[in-house]
Design a protein around this motif. Structure first.
Motif, PDB file in Angstrom:
ATOM      1  N   ILE A  45       0.832  -1.193   0.000  1.00  0.00           N
ATOM      2  CA  ILE A  45       0.000   0.000   0.000  1.00  0.00           C
ATOM      3  C   ILE A  45       0.874   1.254   0.000  1.00  0.00           C
ATOM      4  CG2 ILE A  45      -1.736   1.299   1.317  1.00  0.00           C
ATOM      5  CD1 ILE A  45      -2.746  -1.529   2.280  1.00  0.00           C
ATOM      6  N   ASP A  46       1.901   1.252   0.816  1.00  0.00           N
ATOM      7  CA  ASP A  46       2.889   2.327   0.832  1.00  0.00           C
ATOM      8  C   ASP A  46       4.204   1.738   1.328  1.00  0.00           C
ATOM      9  OD1 ASP A  46       2.803   2.352   3.711  1.00  0.00           O
ATOM     10  OD2 ASP A  46       1.184   3.829   3.666  1.00  0.00           O
ATOM     11  N   ASP A  47       5.171   2.570   1.685  1.00  0.00           N
ATOM     12  CA  ASP A  47       6.501   2.066   2.043  1.00  0.00           C
ATOM     13  C   ASP A  47       6.501   1.076   3.202  1.00  0.00           C
ATOM     14  OD1 ASP A  47       7.749   3.437   0.015  1.00  0.00           O
ATOM     15  OD2 ASP A  47       8.405   5.098   1.304  1.00  0.00           O
ATOM     16  N   THR A  48       5.554   1.208   4.128  1.00  0.00           N
ATOM     17  CA  THR A  48       5.577   0.332   5.300  1.00  0.00           C
ATOM     18  C   THR A  48       4.275  -0.413   5.559  1.00  0.00           C
ATOM     19  OG1 THR A  48       4.973   2.180   6.754  1.00  0.00           O
ATOM     20  CG2 THR A  48       7.338   1.711   6.482  1.00  0.00           C
ATOM     21  N   THR A  49       3.288  -0.261   4.693  1.00  0.00           N
ATOM     22  CA  THR A  49       1.995  -0.922   4.906  1.00  0.00           C
ATOM     23  C   THR A  49       1.700  -1.885   3.769  1.00  0.00           C
ATOM     24  OG1 THR A  49       1.187   1.083   5.998  1.00  0.00           O
ATOM     25  CG2 THR A  49      -0.462  -0.567   5.364  1.00  0.00           C
ATOM     26  N   TYR A  50       1.326  -3.098   4.138  1.00  0.00           N
ATOM     27  CA  TYR A  50       0.961  -4.133   3.170  1.00  0.00           C
ATOM     28  C   TYR A  50      -0.470  -4.573   3.441  1.00  0.00           C
ATOM     29  CZ  TYR A  50       5.863  -4.603   1.840  1.00  0.00           C
ATOM     30  OH  TYR A  50       7.121  -4.359   1.370  1.00  0.00           O
ATOM     31  N   GLY A  51      -1.128  -5.017   2.389  1.00  0.00           N
ATOM     32  CA  GLY A  51      -2.450  -5.597   2.505  1.00  0.00           C
ATOM     33  C   GLY A  51      -2.395  -7.046   2.057  1.00  0.00           C
ATOM     34  N   ILE A  52      -3.149  -7.890   2.732  1.00  0.00           N
ATOM     35  CA  ILE A  52      -3.205  -9.318   2.416  1.00  0.00           C
ATOM     36  C   ILE A  52      -4.668  -9.688   2.218  1.00  0.00           C
ATOM     37  CG2 ILE A  52      -2.688 -11.653   3.250  1.00  0.00           C
ATOM     38  CD1 ILE A  52      -0.619 -10.167   5.163  1.00  0.00           C
ATOM     39  N   PHE A  53      -4.959 -10.362   1.105  1.00  0.00           N
ATOM     40  CA  PHE A  53      -6.317 -10.812   0.820  1.00  0.00           C
ATOM     41  C   PHE A  53      -6.266 -12.307   0.553  1.00  0.00           C
ATOM     42  CE2 PHE A  53      -9.846 -11.715  -2.105  1.00  0.00           C
ATOM     43  CZ  PHE A  53     -10.897 -11.256  -1.330  1.00  0.00           C
ATOM     44  N   ASP A  54      -6.988 -13.066   1.360  1.00  0.00           N
ATOM     45  CA  ASP A  54      -7.070 -14.523   1.225  1.00  0.00           C
ATOM     46  C   ASP A  54      -8.531 -14.908   1.102  1.00  0.00           C
ATOM     47  OD1 ASP A  54      -4.329 -14.614   1.963  1.00  0.00           O
ATOM     48  OD2 ASP A  54      -4.817 -15.009   4.049  1.00  0.00           O
ATOM     49  N   THR A  55      -8.785 -16.013   0.393  1.00  0.00           N
ATOM     50  CA  THR A  55     -10.123 -16.592   0.402  1.00  0.00           C
ATOM     51  C   THR A  55     -10.019 -18.064   0.782  1.00  0.00           C
ATOM     52  OG1 THR A  55     -10.068 -17.077  -1.978  1.00  0.00           O
ATOM     53  CG2 THR A  55     -11.060 -14.979  -1.301  1.00  0.00           C
ATOM     54  N   PHE A  56     -11.099 -18.542   1.388  1.00  0.00           N
ATOM     55  CA  PHE A  56     -11.130 -19.893   1.938  1.00  0.00           C
ATOM     56  C   PHE A  56     -12.452 -20.572   1.591  1.00  0.00           C
ATOM     57  CE2 PHE A  56      -8.530 -17.113   4.479  1.00  0.00           C
ATOM     58  CZ  PHE A  56      -7.345 -17.820   4.591  1.00  0.00           C
ATOM     59  N   ALA A  57     -12.399 -21.858   1.363  1.00  0.00           N
ATOM     60  CA  ALA A  57     -13.576 -22.625   0.953  1.00  0.00           C
ATOM     61  C   ALA A  57     -14.682 -22.592   1.998  1.00  0.00           C
ATOM     62  CB  ALA A  57     -13.186 -24.067   0.641  1.00  0.00           C
ATOM     63  N   ASP A  58     -14.308 -22.557   3.269  1.00  0.00           N
ATOM     64  CA  ASP A  58     -15.294 -22.596   4.339  1.00  0.00           C
ATOM     65  C   ASP A  58     -14.648 -22.186   5.654  1.00  0.00           C
ATOM     66  OD1 ASP A  58     -13.824 -24.884   5.158  1.00  0.00           O
ATOM     67  OD2 ASP A  58     -15.226 -26.222   4.147  1.00  0.00           O
ATOM     68  N   ARG A  59     -15.431 -22.150   6.709  1.00  0.00           N
ATOM     69  CA  ARG A  59     -14.956 -21.728   8.038  1.00  0.00           C
ATOM     70  C   ARG A  59     -13.844 -22.652   8.540  1.00  0.00           C
ATOM     71  NH1 ARG A  59     -15.001 -17.372  10.750  1.00  0.00           N
ATOM     72  NH2 ARG A  59     -16.989 -16.923   9.819  1.00  0.00           N
ATOM     73  N   ALA A  60     -13.956 -23.946   8.302  1.00  0.00           N
ATOM     74  CA  ALA A  60     -12.919 -24.888   8.759  1.00  0.00           C
ATOM     75  C   ALA A  60     -11.581 -24.579   8.092  1.00  0.00           C
ATOM     76  CB  ALA A  60     -13.350 -26.323   8.463  1.00  0.00           C
ATOM     77  N   ALA A  61     -11.598 -24.240   6.813  1.00  0.00           N
ATOM     78  CA  ALA A  61     -10.358 -23.898   6.104  1.00  0.00           C
ATOM     79  C   ALA A  61      -9.758 -22.613   6.658  1.00  0.00           C
ATOM     80  CB  ALA A  61     -10.628 -23.765   4.612  1.00  0.00           C
ATOM     81  N   LEU A  62     -10.594 -21.630   6.943  1.00  0.00           N
ATOM     82  CA  LEU A  62     -10.112 -20.375   7.531  1.00  0.00           C
ATOM     83  C   LEU A  62      -9.479 -20.633   8.890  1.00  0.00           C
ATOM     84  CD1 LEU A  62      -9.821 -17.320   7.853  1.00  0.00           C
ATOM     85  CD2 LEU A  62     -12.239 -17.246   8.524  1.00  0.00           C
ATOM     86  N   GLU A  63     -10.152 -21.400   9.722  1.00  0.00           N
ATOM     87  CA  GLU A  63      -9.615 -21.692  11.059  1.00  0.00           C
ATOM     88  C   GLU A  63      -8.327 -22.499  10.982  1.00  0.00           C
ATOM     89  OE1 GLU A  63     -12.865 -23.272  13.383  1.00  0.00           O
ATOM     90  OE2 GLU A  63     -14.006 -21.420  13.125  1.00  0.00           O
ATOM     91  N   ALA A  64      -8.240 -23.438  10.036  1.00  0.00           N
ATOM     92  CA  ALA A  64      -7.003 -24.204   9.856  1.00  0.00           C
ATOM     93  C   ALA A  64      -5.859 -23.276   9.468  1.00  0.00           C
ATOM     94  CB  ALA A  64      -7.197 -25.295   8.806  1.00  0.00           C
ATOM     95  N   HIS A  65      -6.150 -22.294   8.624  1.00  0.00           N
ATOM     96  CA  HIS A  65      -5.119 -21.328   8.231  1.00  0.00           C
ATOM     97  C   HIS A  65      -4.665 -20.497   9.437  1.00  0.00           C
ATOM     98  CE1 HIS A  65      -2.930 -18.142   6.353  1.00  0.00           C
ATOM     99  NE2 HIS A  65      -3.795 -17.275   6.837  1.00  0.00           N
ATOM    100  N   ILE A  66      -5.613 -19.995  10.202  1.00  0.00           N
ATOM    101  CA  ILE A  66      -5.278 -19.159  11.359  1.00  0.00           C
ATOM    102  C   ILE A  66      -4.385 -19.926  12.336  1.00  0.00           C
ATOM    103  CG2 ILE A  66      -6.264 -18.061  13.418  1.00  0.00           C
ATOM    104  CD1 ILE A  66      -8.659 -17.274  11.601  1.00  0.00           C
ATOM    105  N   GLU A  67      -4.649 -21.193  12.511  1.00  0.00           N
ATOM    106  CA  GLU A  67      -3.869 -22.013  13.450  1.00  0.00           C
ATOM    107  C   GLU A  67      -2.633 -22.645  12.807  1.00  0.00           C
ATOM    108  OE1 GLU A  67      -4.524 -21.906  16.637  1.00  0.00           O
ATOM    109  OE2 GLU A  67      -6.296 -20.698  16.234  1.00  0.00           O
ATOM    110  N   GLY A  68      -2.463 -22.481  11.495  1.00  0.00           N
ATOM    111  CA  GLY A  68      -1.395 -23.151  10.761  1.00  0.00           C
ATOM    112  C   GLY A  68      -0.050 -22.449  10.816  1.00  0.00           C
ATOM    113  N   ASP A  69       0.877 -22.949   9.980  1.00  0.00           N
ATOM    114  CA  ASP A  69       2.271 -22.513   9.992  1.00  0.00           C
ATOM    115  C   ASP A  69       2.487 -21.061   9.580  1.00  0.00           C
ATOM    116  OD1 ASP A  69       3.128 -24.967  10.890  1.00  0.00           O
ATOM    117  OD2 ASP A  69       3.629 -25.717   8.883  1.00  0.00           O
TER     118      ASP A  69
END
Length: 101
Positions: A45-69
């Motif tokens: 976005i600028d010199d020190t700010t980044y944006g991240i956009f992810d999509t997930f098949a379902d709530r379980a996939a999102l939660e697995a990502h949050i708890e993942g590596d």
């Protein structure tokens, strides 16, 4: 269930952009192995700010990502060395999706 999306912004400590971008590249490789992650984008976005956009098949996939590596604990462990603070995260339901090219 509808596909879920996450938009996060994160501030990088000055002079740590290359390290942050290495973290994002590692995250991409980890996410490629997460079967429920359907897309991953990082934008500067600028010199020190980044944006991240992810999509997930379902709530379980999102939660697995949050708890993942490349999830919450990994990012929070880099606060103070690469990142200025934990990311600001918004979750949402994807309404429309298009792929071109």
């Amino acid at each position: 269930m509808s596909e879920l999306a996450v938009w996060a912004t994160i501030d990088v400590l000055p002079g740590r952009q290359a390290e942050a971008e290495e973290v994002f590249a590692r995250s991409r490789r980890v996410l490629e192995a997460e079967p429920g992650t359907t897309s991953f984008f990082v934008v500067r976005i600028d010199d020190t700010t980044y944006g991240i956009f992810d999509t997930f098949a379902d709530r379980a996939a999102l939660e697995a990502h949050i708890e993942g590596d490349s999830g919450r604990d990994h990012v929070n462990s880099l606060v103070g060395t690469v990142f200025a603070a934990p990311p600001v995260i918004t979750t949402a339901t994807l309404v429309e999706r298009a792929a071109t090219g």
